[in-house]
Every structure is written in structure tokens, then in C-alpha cells.
Design an enzyme around this catalytic site. Structure first.
Site, PDB file in Angstrom:
ATOM      1  N   ARG A  65      28.635  50.126  34.966  1.00 57.49           N
ATOM      2  CA  ARG A  65      28.319  49.321  33.775  1.00 57.49           C
ATOM      3  C   ARG A  65      29.160  49.752  32.570  1.00 57.49           C
ATOM      4  O   ARG A  65      30.354  49.684  32.605  1.00 57.49           O
ATOM      5  CB  ARG A  65      26.811  49.381  33.465  1.00 57.49           C
ATOM      6  N   ASN A  95      33.186  44.247  37.678  1.00 52.66           N
ATOM      7  CA  ASN A  95      32.383  43.170  37.080  1.00 52.66           C
ATOM      8  C   ASN A  95      31.557  43.691  35.907  1.00 52.66           C
ATOM      9  O   ASN A  95      30.347  43.508  35.824  1.00 52.66           O
ATOM     10  CB  ASN A  95      31.488  42.503  38.130  1.00 52.66           C
ATOM     11  N   HIS A 180      33.682  41.342  48.694  1.00 54.56           N
ATOM     12  CA  HIS A 180      32.238  41.120  48.746  1.00 54.56           C
ATOM     13  C   HIS A 180      32.065  39.842  49.547  1.00 54.56           C
ATOM     14  O   HIS A 180      32.173  38.737  49.005  1.00 54.56           O
ATOM     15  CB  HIS A 180      31.703  40.968  47.318  1.00 54.56           C
ATOM     16  N   ASN A 279      21.943  42.227  47.005  1.00 55.62           N
ATOM     17  CA  ASN A 279      22.883  41.272  47.566  1.00 55.62           C
ATOM     18  C   ASN A 279      24.037  42.025  48.237  1.00 55.62           C
ATOM     19  O   ASN A 279      24.774  42.717  47.544  1.00 55.62           O
ATOM     20  CB  ASN A 279      23.431  40.349  46.476  1.00 55.62           C
ATOM     21  N   ASP A 306      26.706  51.030  46.604  1.00 59.12           N
ATOM     22  CA  ASP A 306      26.482  49.817  45.800  1.00 59.12           C
ATOM     23  C   ASP A 306      25.439  50.092  44.710  1.00 59.12           C
ATOM     24  O   ASP A 306      24.592  49.245  44.413  1.00 59.12           O
ATOM     25  CB  ASP A 306      26.049  48.643  46.670  1.00 59.12           C
TER      26      ASP A 306
END
Length: 429
Positions: A65, A95, A180, A279, A306
């Protein structure tokens, strides 16, 4: 520093070690590995009797993050969390907000790493601008400025032509693409695996073909471009079969799985708990067994956590509207140790390879082994230590994990990065 009487485990094929030895560290290097090394002259002596001494763990897939998402995690809290899980090298996903899709953002992120990180962080850049899937980033320039690889993780590849071109571009660079594998047109709006549990809870389900179909398509692109791809958080028996066949055909394909997909399945989801929403989703018992078999036969190369921390507001809501992802850095080794080693499914060196030598080879970095002259990144693991993860004791800013209050076996007791202790059994130094 001197580490005494530990079971030294080095899974490197041309230098495999499984023996009770001492490890001597001077400044930031391993200078000797042997029996009965003298204690004189060492400021710090660690008694590793009845413990394992391993190379520092490498996580090939985590989310740290920071930037505009620092309420969920930042580089400091994320790397402290990683150190408590035995990790000395992390590959961070791109991301972020904003996404790492240009040189300016990459430089800013690397600057944050230099000032805040407690261990080594290797940043990925996104493969497409703003993770939108329409235009490739400047792959060559981003590689030159420190991106170790490229991924649109969180927003999977949809434009196969762009992926084709990207694989051609990365083919001759010392870099890689992390996939992914997911078809968003099949998974959009769904919360958990399509199956008995989704029917029971009355929720839309994600079908298996969302993942396996993407993997099949991307394997064919790799076959034609003769390039390299890494599939992350693989979760299905059908996906494992596709990857195994591709490897047997000589394609340059690697993959990782997460600890939570290895030890949990859709039947573990209770009371619409958002701690079980990730996910890819938790799959079936059949898929669990396929992941176990994939580790045993070598189809699966590495364990990737993850690690996906979220601010509580993104998890304290309904299951169908909650964010995907759980934290995982602190519990990874314990979970895989219990599932694979204590069940006599693999030996110690094969277990350690999943966390060390194998991810180092995928990343093409000089890490993941113990030998004189190597940078002193080490992990000490007590295989008999019983512990229970608590949200009040985590070093992460988030505690969105299904493993809170679950009794675990095996605990990291010391993590050494660059010759310095960065974690020592529930006390970060």
C-alpha cells in the site's frame, strides 16, 4: 554476530545443507558456516539449539500500500510485519494509489522504500497505464529505473494483444511479467467460489473458468512468443494441470500459491465473514488436494502470501461488498509447515525452497541461500513453538485474516537482514 547450534537448512541444489552448524556474520556478510566456531570477539550470540537456521524468506507477491493507501498499510508497517514472518525480501505490487505506472511514481516509491523499509523491497511497475489495460507503460525505462517486473495485479490482463507485445518486449530484458489470471467478465460482481457454498449463502459465484481460461490463453501467448511469465496465486486443479503440461512442453512458466488456498477451502467460510473473501476465492477440497500434489511434484515453484491489508471500513461490511484480500506475511511459514511438513508430505529442504531458493531463481536475484560471502539475510524458525495470532499483536495496520485466534505450530524467532536483527520473537528491534 554468531548463531550457534542451529539446524542449518540451505536448499540450493549445488550446495544443499541440512546439518547442525554455526553461522558467523561480520558486518553484513556471512563469513563462515561450520562446527564449533569460536565465540570470542562476537558482540551478539544467538543460541539456535533445536531451531532451524534458513536463508531469509522471499515473498514474490505482497501489497504494501502506502502513498494514498497508508491507512491500510505503509512500507514501514508492512516490512515490520514481513520481518516477523521471517521475510527479508518482498516483491511489492504496483496497484497502489496512484499506480506505479511511470518513472516519477516509481522514483517516489523507491524513495519511500529507502527511508521507511526495514528489509529489502523490490517494486513491480504496472504493465499498463493506470492499470487500465489500454496502453503499455514504458517497460524499458521503468526497468532501468528499478522496477523488478511488471503486473496489473488487481486488474488482470484483458487485452491479449497488449500482453503479446509486452512479452516480446520483456523477452530480452532482465525482467518478468507477473500474471493475475482472471477473466473479469466472468468474475465481476461475484464474491466467492461458484459452488455449494455460494448457493447456500445466496451469493453470486466466481466460476473456475475465470482463472483457468485466462491461464490457458496466456500459456498459448507464451508458447508463441517464446517468452516468460509467472502465474500468481494459482488456486485450481485445472490451472495446475495446465501449468504442469506447459512446463513439460518446455515453456518458461513458473507459478506460486498462497498459504490460505493451501489450507482453507470454500467450506471454511462461516457466517458471511469477510475475512474469508479473497481473489481468487477459496476453492473446493479437490482443488486443495491439487495444490498439495503440485507442491509435491514440483509444479508449484513458490509460496506467495498475497498479503493484502485493508482498512477496517473496507472489511466491516457485507460479504458481497467487502474488499478482496487478507493479510498473510506473519502466518505463512507456520501454515505451510503444518500442512506440508508435519503431515510428512515434503521434507525440510523442499519446504524451505518454496520460501527461498525458488523465488530467488524466478526473480533472478542473488538471494535465498546461505554461504560465505553472501549478504547476511537469515531466518531462525522454532518448529516446536505454539502460538496464536492476535489482532492486538500484529505489526500490520490491518488484521483482516481468517487465522486470528487459530492455534499454530512453528514460529519465527529471529530475522536478520543485512547483518542486523530486525525481529526477535515479538519484539521488533
Amino acid at each position: 554476530m554468531l548463531i550457534k547450534n542451529g539446524l542449518v537448512l540451505n536448499a540450493c541444489k549445488n550446495n544443499a545443507i541440512e546439518e547442525i552448524l554455526d553461522v558467523e556474520i561480520d558486518n553484513n556478510l556471512i563469513v563462515a558456516i561450520g562446527k564449533n566456531l569460536p565465540k570470542q570477539g562476537h558482540k551478539t550470540i544467538i543460541d539456535a539449539t533445536n531451531q532451524w537456521v534458513c536463508p531469509g524468506f522471499i515473498d514474490i507477491h505482497c501489497h504494501l500500500r502506502d502513498l494514498k493507501q497508508s491507512a491500510s498499510e505503509d512500507i514501514e508497517s508492512g516490512t515490520l510485519t514481513a520481518a516477523s514472518g521471517g521475510y527479508t525480501t518482498l516483491v511489492s505490487m504496483a496497484n497502489t494509489n496512484p499506480a506505479i505506472d511511470n518513472i516519477e511514481i516509481l522514483k517516489e516509491y523507491i524513495s519511500l522504500i529507502k527511508t521507511k523499509s526495514k528489509i529489502e523491497v523490490l517494486p513491480l511497475a504496472s504493465l499498463t497505464k493506470n492499470l487500465a489495460g489500454h496502453e503499455l507503460v514504458e517497460i524499458n525505462n521503468l526497468t532501468k529505473h528499478g522496477a523488478i517486473g511488471f503486473s496489473d495485479d488487481g486488474m488482470p490482463f484483458t487485452n491479449r494483444k497488449l500482453l503479446f507485445n509486452a512479452l516480446l518486449l520483456t523477452k530480452n530484458l532482465n525482467t518478468f511479467i507477473l500474471s493475475h489470471p482472471e477473466d473479469k467478465s466472468l468474475s465481476e460482481g461475484a464474491a466467492i467460489n461458484l459452488g455449494g457454498k455460494s448457493f447456500e449463502l445466496g451469493l453470486d459465484g466466481i466460476p473456475n473458468c475465470s482463472e483457468s481460461g485466462a491461464i490457458a490463453s496466456e500459456i498459448e501467448i507464451v508458447r508463441e512468443t517464446k517468452s516468460k511469465i509467472h502465474f500468481s496465486h494459482v488456486s485450481l486443479a485445472s490451472s495446475i494441470n495446465l501449468i504442469k503440461s506447459a512446463k513439460l512442453a518446455g515453456l518458461n512458466i513458473t507459478c506460486d500459491i498462497t498459504p490460505h488456498h493451501l489450507v482453507l477451502n470454500e467450506n471454511d467460510i462461516t457466517n458471511y465473514s469477510t475475512s474469508f473473501k479473497m481473489n481468487p476465492p477459496l476453492r473446493s477440497l479437490i482443488d486443495n488436494q491439487a495444490l498439495i500434489n503440485g507442491i509435491i511434484d514440483g509444479t508449484i515453484d513458490a509460496i506467495g502470501t498475497d498479503h493484502a491489508p485493508h482498512n477496517s471500513s473496507l472489511k466491516n461490511c457485507s460479504l458481497d461488498s467487502a474488499a478482496f484480500g487478507i493479510t498473510g506475511l506473519e502466518t505463512a511459514m507456520s501454515l505451510v509447515y503444518e500442512k506440508m511438513y508435519l503431515s510428512n508430505l515434503i521434507d525440510k529442504l523442499k519446504l524451505i525452497a518454496l520460501f527461498t531458493t525458488n523465488p530467488a531463481q524466478i526473480l533472478n536475484i542473488d538471494r535465498g541461500q546461505l554461504k560465505p560471502g553472501q549478504i547476511a539475510n537469515l531466518t531462525v524458525f522454532n518448529p516446536d513453538y505454539n502460538w496464536t495470532p492476535k489482532d492486538c499483536k500484529t505489526h500490520s495496520k490491518s488484521a483482516n485474516t481468517p487465522f486470528l485466534n487459530r492455534k499454530l505450530r512453528g514460529k519465527i524467532t529471529t530475522t536478520i537482514f543485512n547483518g542486523k536483527i530486525v525481529y526477535n520473537l515479538d519484539q521488533v528491534l
